[in-house]
Each structure stands twice: as C-alpha cells, then as structure tokens.
Design a protein around this motif. Sequence first.
Motif, short mmCIF file in Angstrom:
data_model
loop_
_atom_site.label_atom_id
_atom_site.label_comp_id
_atom_site.label_asym_id
_atom_site.label_seq_id
_atom_site.Cartn_x
_atom_site.Cartn_y
_atom_site.Cartn_z
N LYS A 32 44.76 34.04 35.99
CA LYS A 32 45.76 34.09 37.15
C LYS A 32 47.04 33.48 36.83
O LYS A 32 48.04 33.89 37.50
CB LYS A 32 45.08 33.15 38.32
CG LYS A 32 45.68 33.20 39.78
CD LYS A 32 44.70 32.46 40.73
CE LYS A 32 45.38 32.39 42.04
NZ LYS A 32 44.57 31.94 43.02
N TYR A 57 40.01 37.14 32.92
CA TYR A 57 41.36 37.24 33.86
C TYR A 57 42.18 36.04 33.96
O TYR A 57 41.40 34.82 34.52
CB TYR A 57 40.98 37.83 35.20
CG TYR A 57 41.75 37.48 36.44
CD1 TYR A 57 42.99 38.01 36.48
CD2 TYR A 57 41.54 36.67 37.45
CE1 TYR A 57 44.00 37.82 37.30
CE2 TYR A 57 42.36 36.32 38.61
CZ TYR A 57 43.46 36.86 38.39
OH TYR A 57 44.63 36.87 39.62
N CYS A 85 38.94 42.80 35.87
CA CYS A 85 38.71 42.38 34.37
C CYS A 85 37.20 42.54 34.20
O CYS A 85 36.93 43.42 33.28
CB CYS A 85 38.84 40.83 34.46
SG CYS A 85 38.13 40.18 33.05
N GLU A 86 36.48 42.67 35.25
CA GLU A 86 35.15 43.21 34.89
C GLU A 86 34.87 44.49 35.01
O GLU A 86 34.03 44.88 33.99
CB GLU A 86 34.21 42.35 36.19
CG GLU A 86 34.15 40.72 36.27
CD GLU A 86 33.51 40.28 37.60
OE1 GLU A 86 33.15 40.98 38.42
OE2 GLU A 86 33.36 38.89 37.57
N SER A 115 43.02 41.10 38.69
CA SER A 115 42.09 40.20 39.28
C SER A 115 40.72 40.22 38.52
O SER A 115 40.83 40.81 37.58
CB SER A 115 41.66 41.02 40.53
OG SER A 115 41.10 42.23 40.40
N GLN A 116 39.89 39.21 39.07
CA GLN A 116 38.53 39.16 38.41
C GLN A 116 37.80 40.50 38.35
O GLN A 116 37.16 40.99 37.43
CB GLN A 116 37.86 38.03 38.90
CG GLN A 116 36.54 37.67 38.19
CD GLN A 116 36.67 37.42 36.92
OE1 GLN A 116 37.61 36.52 36.42
NE2 GLN A 116 35.96 37.82 35.95
#
Length: 211
Positions: free
Chosen positions: A196, A194, A186-187, A182-183
Amino acid sequence: MTQQSSLADALAACQEDRVKETIRAQLEAGVPVPEIVAQCNAGMTELGERFARGECFIPELMFGGMIMKSVMADLEVTADQQHAAGTSGKAVMGSVQHDVHDIGKDIVVMMLRGVGFEVVDLGVDVAPEKFVGAIREHRPDVVGMSVLLTTCFKSVVATVDAIKEAGLRDDVSLMVGGAAASQLLCENAGCDFYGKTAVDGVTFAGRAAAK
C-alpha cells in the motif's frame, strides 16, 4: 549521543552538512566503510518510517535519497562493501506495460537503494518479456510492478503469466503497488505481496532477500 546514532539521525532528518561532517569524523577515526553504510541505511529506514507515519513528505524523502546517493559516491561504495554491511538484496522494478507513470516507482527505487539494495530500474511501460529478461539476467530476490492506471490491470497479469511461462516464478518474490493496485489485484494476478505504501514494499523486499 554516539557518532553512530548521530549519523543515522542526521540522515533521517535530511541534514546534509551534519551527515557529511559525521562521516568525515568516522573515517578519520578509522571506522570501516561498511559500518558507515549500515548506519546510513538505518537512517534511510527511519526516514521511510517517518514518511509512512505522515511526519515528513515526498520532498524530504527525495532529498534524503539525494544525500544518500552523494554519500555513496563520496565513499565509493562497492557492491561487495554493501553486502559486507549485511543489508543488500537485489530487486528489479518497473511500471507495467502501457503505464507511463513513475513517481511512486521512483520513490520505492530510491528507498530500496537507500537501505542497501542493488536495484535494476526498468523504467515505465515495461513489456512482460522485458521483466522476464531482467530476471534471467540479474537473478533478483524480488520483482516490483507499479500500476497507476486501472486500465493496466491486464499488464500485471500478463507479466506474472510470462514469468511463470519462462519457468522463473519460483525463483523470485513478486510485489505490486501503485494507486490502482490492491490486495484483490495481487491475489488475482498471482503476486506474493501488495504494498500500500513505499515502506511496505521495502519491508517486504527485505524479507524476500533474507530468505
């Protein structure tokens, strides 16, 4: 329709016989191999975009990759020829430690190779130090981590931390994808991107290689 557009369209439509007939005609007409490779890359890109739009599915995507692999073998395409086509970059891919799922990763690997990337596929259950070793050895533009299980979040973080500790973080772009990605992951892990979908990952890799 020109032979160039015909070849790209044939590959995007997974028409193996038409692809090989068109390539044969172009070779007889003296078209350089790198130019033929570039047309095939365009066809694979279009196939990936059709997949992203839901116009085709995984079997077509995999079959297109098989056609592309066969074409490359027939043409005896070298890395230098792929670079001459202006489409190559280098990527290291793997499913993170404790994750043994590979179908998503394999699709991205196939698509990256289809658009001209040199890909080092580390497989599944890849330890952080193996990612680090591959970065040192191959100097890729981008590293892709696949994660299907939420229980493997820590493996993504551990891999990024290992890359940082090795002093290699500034040398590569990092992307993460897969069903559990997910974002937010990722962060939190410190990745750059990221993806999808597989197409997202290939698009990002292309940008990373162009830097």
